[in-house]
Design a protein around this motif. Structure first.
Motif, PDB file in Angstrom:
ATOM      1  N   LEU B 448       0.835  -1.210   0.000  1.00 52.50           N
ATOM      2  CA  LEU B 448       0.000   0.000   0.000  1.00 52.50           C
ATOM      3  C   LEU B 448       0.871   1.260   0.000  1.00 52.50           C
ATOM      4  O   LEU B 448       0.400   2.338  -0.350  1.00 52.50           O
ATOM      5  N   LEU B 451       1.108   5.831   3.365  1.00 49.11           N
ATOM      6  CA  LEU B 451      -0.323   6.031   3.576  1.00 49.11           C
ATOM      7  C   LEU B 451      -0.554   6.455   5.028  1.00 49.11           C
ATOM      8  O   LEU B 451      -0.361   5.678   5.955  1.00 49.11           O
ATOM      9  N   HIS B 469      -4.096  11.134   4.896  1.00 48.38           N
ATOM     10  CA  HIS B 469      -4.445  10.605   3.573  1.00 48.38           C
ATOM     11  C   HIS B 469      -5.807   9.919   3.696  1.00 48.38           C
ATOM     12  O   HIS B 469      -6.666  10.062   2.843  1.00 48.38           O
ATOM     13  N   LEU B 487     -10.741  11.548   2.579  1.00 48.09           N
ATOM     14  CA  LEU B 487      -9.600  11.063   1.797  1.00 48.09           C
ATOM     15  C   LEU B 487      -8.864  12.251   1.183  1.00 48.09           C
ATOM     16  O   LEU B 487      -9.472  13.271   0.852  1.00 48.09           O
ATOM     17  N   ALA B 518      -8.439   0.630   1.100  1.00 47.50           N
ATOM     18  CA  ALA B 518      -7.142   0.111   0.653  1.00 47.50           C
ATOM     19  C   ALA B 518      -7.323  -0.751  -0.597  1.00 47.50           C
ATOM     20  O   ALA B 518      -6.554  -0.653  -1.561  1.00 47.50           O
ATOM     21  N   TYR B 521      -7.993   1.403  -3.573  1.00 47.43           N
ATOM     22  CA  TYR B 521      -6.744   2.037  -4.042  1.00 47.43           C
ATOM     23  C   TYR B 521      -5.956   1.076  -4.931  1.00 47.43           C
ATOM     24  O   TYR B 521      -5.487   1.447  -6.011  1.00 47.43           O
ATOM     25  N   ARG B 525      -5.169   2.380  -8.608  1.00 44.30           N
ATOM     26  CA  ARG B 525      -3.871   2.977  -8.913  1.00 44.30           C
ATOM     27  C   ARG B 525      -3.417   2.585 -10.314  1.00 44.30           C
ATOM     28  O   ARG B 525      -3.676   1.472 -10.771  1.00 44.30           O
ATOM     29  N   PHE B 532      -0.879   6.304  -2.742  1.00 46.26           N
ATOM     30  CA  PHE B 532      -2.306   6.441  -2.412  1.00 46.26           C
ATOM     31  C   PHE B 532      -2.766   7.891  -2.602  1.00 46.26           C
ATOM     32  O   PHE B 532      -3.793   8.157  -3.229  1.00 46.26           O
ATOM     33  N   THR B 535      -3.127   8.812  -6.173  1.00 46.57           N
ATOM     34  CA  THR B 535      -4.305   8.197  -6.796  1.00 46.57           C
ATOM     35  C   THR B 535      -5.559   8.996  -6.439  1.00 46.57           C
ATOM     36  O   THR B 535      -6.377   9.310  -7.305  1.00 46.57           O
ATOM     37  N   VAL B 536      -5.680   9.343  -5.165  1.00 43.96           N
ATOM     38  CA  VAL B 536      -6.857  10.106  -4.746  1.00 43.96           C
ATOM     39  C   VAL B 536      -6.885  11.460  -5.465  1.00 43.96           C
ATOM     40  O   VAL B 536      -7.935  11.918  -5.926  1.00 43.96           O
ATOM     41  N   PHE B 544     -13.642   6.053  -5.124  1.00 44.60           N
ATOM     42  CA  PHE B 544     -13.498   5.386  -3.826  1.00 44.60           C
ATOM     43  C   PHE B 544     -14.876   5.251  -3.174  1.00 44.60           C
ATOM     44  O   PHE B 544     -15.232   4.206  -2.643  1.00 44.60           O
TER      45      PHE B 544
END
Lengths: 114, 552
Positions: B448, B451, B469, B487, B518, B521, B525, B532, B535-536, B544
Motif C-alpha cells: 500500500l 499512507l 491521507h 480522503l 485500501a 486504491y 492505482r 495512495f 491516486t486520490v 473510492f
C-alpha cells in the motif's frame, strides 16, 4: 464540545451527580451527604428538584471535588446502578484499551545495551 | 542539544516553587477552582476523564538521554509507568495526582523540562522538523529560530492572554516534516535570488471545527526581522482576534474573515513601527543562541559501510527496518533512525518507562545521547553511525520499537480520544489498534506504500484527521460513536484538507471501511508505485466512494 459541563440540564431518566476528586482527579459520585467512588452508593434520582439540590451541594463542596455535573445512569432490575452512556462507562471503569504495561507485560521491560 | 542558560534554569525553578504554593493553597481551600484552573493550565495541567493530565513541552522535539530518563522516572514514580507523545512535540502523563504534581515538576525542572506553553491562550511550544540539524535537505538548523522566538514569547505579558492559543512552527527544509501549514503561524526558510536566507511567513492555518491551510502573507522576511514580524502578527491578532466566541477566536478565523491581504496590511503597518526598534535581531544575539546548540563530534566515516552488507543473522526484519526506518543524514557515514511507536494493537505514541530508559541507553551509546520527537508520535535517533545500525536494530527490536512501518498504513496518528479526553465524542485508540491488526501483514502494508491514517475523537482535531491521507473523525449520534472518513488530506508542503467520502459509519465498521479503501486504491492505482495520495488526487474521492459504499 459535548462536555456535560457545557450542556443544558435535561433530566429524562435516572441520573447521578458526578465530579472529579480534587486531590487526584478520580471519578466520584454524590451520595448521601458526601462523595463516594462507588456508583452503587451514589444518590440516584429522576427528579429535577432533587438534582438541583444535589448539584448545589456538590458545587458548594469545591474542596473535595470539582467540575460537578449530572450524568445519566441505568438502574438494573436488582437495583444496581450502571453508567448511562459510553463516556460515563469509561469514566467509571477506565479506558476500554489495555494500558501499555498490561499490553507489554509479556515482554522484557528494560533491556540494557550490551 | 540545546544548553539552557542560567536565566532559563532560574525561570523553571521559580515556576515550580510558585506552582507548589498554588497547589497547597488550592488543597487547603484558600483558592477555589475558578481561581486555580487558569494557574494549573499555565503549567500544562488539565483535568481529564479519570485523572489530571500533565503536558510537558519538548522544545523543537529535542531530548537528551538524561531528559528521557527523567521522563521515565516521572512515569514510574507519579504515573502508571508510561507516557504519551502527542502531535505537537509534547509528552503527556494521563494519571497524575494534583497533590504530587509539584514534586513531579521539580524532578522535571532538574533537567530543564516544564509544562509552560503547553496550555492556555499563549504561544504554545514552538515545533519544528524532528530531523533538525541532520536533514540533508535543510538550509540551516530551524531550532535556532524556534529558540529565538521561544525566548521572546515565553511568559511575555503581552502574549499571555491572547484571544486563543497560538501555535508556531518553523521549517528550513524543502520537504515539510513539521506540518507547518496547519499552524497559526509558520515560518518556512527559503533562499532568495541573491543567495540570502529568509522566511516565508504563513498565517491562519489550523484544523478544528473550521479547518484552513495557512496563507502566505510575507513571501520573504529577512532573518533580522523575524522577531519584530512575529511580534507584529501577534499584536495584530491580539488586537483584532475575537474574544466573544471561543469557536471564532483563533487567528485562522480572523485571517479568513479579514482576508489574508487585509490581515497582511495590518501586520505590515504594525511591523513598520517596530521593525527597526529593539526587536531587530543582532547577529551576535542569534550567534549566541546558535552557539548553545551543541552538535556531535562526528567521526569521519564513509556511507554504506561493510557492516551493513550482511543482516544480523540474515534477519529479514533488519533489512525491512533499514529500508523503512533509516533515513539519510547530512554527515557521511551517519543515519537518522526513526523509532516507530505504533506496534500492532498498541496506542500510538505511548512509551513505557522501561522503553524510555532503554532508548536513552541506545541514544547514549549510539546517538550522542540525543533523541528526537516528531509530530507523527514517533521518536528518532538523529546521529547513528551506519556501521552501528545492526546493533541499534537489535537493541530497539528487543524493546519493540524497531517496527518497520514508518509512513505505512499502521503508522497511525491518533489523539487519546474518549478513552482519556474530556472533550472527545468517540474513541480513537481502539480504532487505531484494530487497523494495525487488520494490516499486520507487513507485505500488505508495504504494497500500500506511504499512507497516513489520522484519527481524531472529536472535531478539535488533535489527531489531525483533516490532513490524513485517510482521515477519521469520531462524532456522536444519539449516544453512539460514528466516524466520518475523509480522503486526500496531507500535511506537507502541498498541504490539503481531505474530502468527505460518504456518510459516517458506526464504530464496528471503521476498520472494514479502511480495508475497503485500501482495496479500492489497489484497484484504482495506475502503477504499483503510484502513491495512495496521488491516486486520490488523480481520481478524486468519487471512485473510492462508489467502491466503498456500494455494499453499505
Amino acid at each position: 464540545m459535548t462536555s456535560p459541563l457545557q450542556q443544558k440540564l435535561k433530566i429524562n431518566g435516572p441520573v447521578v451527580v458526578t465530579a472529579n476528586r480534587l486531590a487526584d482527579g478520580a471519578v466520584v459520585y454524590r451520595g448521601e451527604g458526601g462523595w463516594t467512588t462507588k456508583l452503587d452508593s451514589a444518590a440516584v434520582t429522576a427528579s429535577a428538584a432533587v438534582v438541583q439540590d444535589l448539584l448545589a451541594a456538590a458545587r458548594a463542596d469545591g474542596l473535595h471535588a470539582v467540575d460537578a455535573y449530572v450524568a445519566p445512569v441505568q438502574v438494573t432490575e436488582d437495583g444496581g446502578v450502571r453508567p448511562g452512556n459510553l463516556r460515563e462507562r469509561i469514566r467509571s471503569s477506565g479506558p476500554t484499551i489495555d494500558l501499555p504495561l498490561q499490553a507489554l507485560r509479556a515482554k522484557v521491560d528494560h533491556v540494557p545495551v550490551r | 542539544m540545546y544548553l539552557y542558560d542560567e536565566l532559563d534554569r532560574t525561570l523553571v525553578g521559580e515556576r515550580v516553587a510558585e506552582f507548589r504554593g498554588q497547589v497547597a493553597r488550592r488543597l487547603s481551600g484558600e483558592l477555589n477552582e475558578d481561581e486555580f484552573r487558569p494557574l494549573r493550565l499555565m503549567n500544562g495541567v488539565y483535568l481529564q476523564l479519570h485523572a489530571y493530565m500533565l503536558r510537558i513541552s519538548i522544545p523543537y522535539g529535542t531530548l537528551s538521554s538524561a531528559q528521557l530518563r527523567m521522563l521515565a522516572h516521572v512515569a514510574r514514580r507519579y504515573d502508571r509507568g508510561y507516557g504519551h507523545f502527542t502531535t505537537r512535540q509534547n509528552i503527556q502523563y494521563h494519571w497524575i495526582k494534583l497533590e504530587e504534581l509539584p514534586d513531579a515538576m521539580a524532578d522535571l525542572a532538574s533537567v530543564g523540562m516544564h509544562g509552560m506553553q503547553t496550555s492556555g491562550n499563549v504561544v504554545r511550544n514552538i515545533t519544528t522538523d524532528q530531523w533538525a540539524g541532520v536533514a540533508p535537505d535543510e538550509i540551516e538548523d530551524p531550532r535556532i529560530w524556534a529558540e529565538v522566538i521561544r525566548q521572546h514569547v515565553t511568559l511575555h505579558p503581552e502574549f499571555s492572554f491572547m484571544p486563543r492559543k497560538f501555535k508556531i512552527a518553523v521549517g528550513t527544509s524543502r520537504h515539510d516534516r513539521a506540518a507547518l501549514r496547519i499552524h497559526d503561524m509558520a515560518l518556512q526558510m527559503h533562499r532568495n535570488g541573491a543567495g540570502e536566507t529568509g522566511f516565508e511567513v504563513m498565517v491562519g492555518g489550523g484544523l478544528g471545527r473550521t479547518a484552513f491551510i495557512a496563507k502566505t502573507i510575507k513571501p520573504f522576511l529577512h532573518k533580522r526581522d523575524v522577531l519584530s514580524y512575529v511580534e507584529a502578527v501577534l499584536r495584530t491578532y491580539n488586537q483584532f482576534g475575537r474574544r466573544d466566541n471561543i469557536y471564532k477566536a483563533r487567528i485562522k478565523i480572523l485571517v479568513h474573515e479579514l482576508g489574508a491581504e487585509a490581515f497582511a496590511k495590518e501586520v505590515e503597518a504594525e511591523w513598520q513601527s517596530i521593525k527597526d526598534g529593539p526587536l531587530a535581531l543582532d547577529e551576535e544575539v542569534v550567534a549566541d543562541i546558535a552557539s548553545r546548540f551543541r552538535y556531535p563530534a562526528y567521526a569521519r566515516l564513509q556511507n554504506s559501510p561493510a557492516e551493513l552488507a550482511e543482516a544480523p543473522g540474515g534477519d529479514r526484519r533488519f533489512e525491512a527496518w533499514i529500508g523503512n526506518s533509516v533515513a539519510k543524514h547530512k554527515v557521511p557515514g551517519y543515519a537518522i533512525v526513526t523509532l516507530s511507536l505504533k506496534p500492532e494493537g498498541g496506542t500510538p505514541g505511548d512509551v513505557t518507562a522501561g522503553q524510555m530508559d532503554a532508548i536513552a541507553d541506545v541514544a547514549d551509546r549510539y546517538s550522542f545521547g540525543e533523541i528526537r520527537v516528531g509530530h507523527e508520535q514517533n521518536l528518532a535517533l538523529p546521529h547513528v553511525a551506519q556501521r552501528d545500525l545492526p546493533a541499534v536494530w537489535r537493541a530497539l527490536n528487543a524493546i519493540g520499537v524497531a517496527i518497520p512501518n514508518v509512513n505505512l498504513i499502521t503508522d497511525i496518528i491518533a489523539c487519546p480520544g474518549l478513552d482519556y479526553c474530556s472533550l472527545a465524542n468517540a474513541r480513537s485508540i481502539p480504532i487505531a489498534q484494530e487497523i494495525t491488526r487488520r494490516f499486520r501483514n507487513l507485505d500488505l502494508a508495504r504494497d500500500l506504500g506511504r499512507l497516513h491514517v489520522n484519527i481524531s475523537g472529536c472535531i478539535n482535531a488533535c489527531g489531525h484527521h483533516h490532513v490524513g491521507h485517510i482521515g477519521i473523525l469520531g462524532v456522536e449520534k444519539n449516544g453512539e460513536e460514528f466516524y466520518q472518513i475523509t480522503l486526500g488530506g496531507k500535511a506537507d508542503e502541498n498541504a490539503t484538507l481531505g474530502t468527505l467520502i460518504g456518510p459516517a459509519v458506526p464504530y464496528a465498521q471503521v476498520a472494514d471501511l479502511v480495508e475497503d479503501i485500501a482495496a479500492a486504491y489497489i484497484e484504482l492505482r495506475e502503477r504499483p508505485d503510484e502513491l495512495f495520495i496521488d491516486t486520490v488526487k488523480r481520481t478524486g474521492v468519487e471512485p473510492f466512494r462508489e467502491r466503498v459504499y456500494a455494499a453499505r
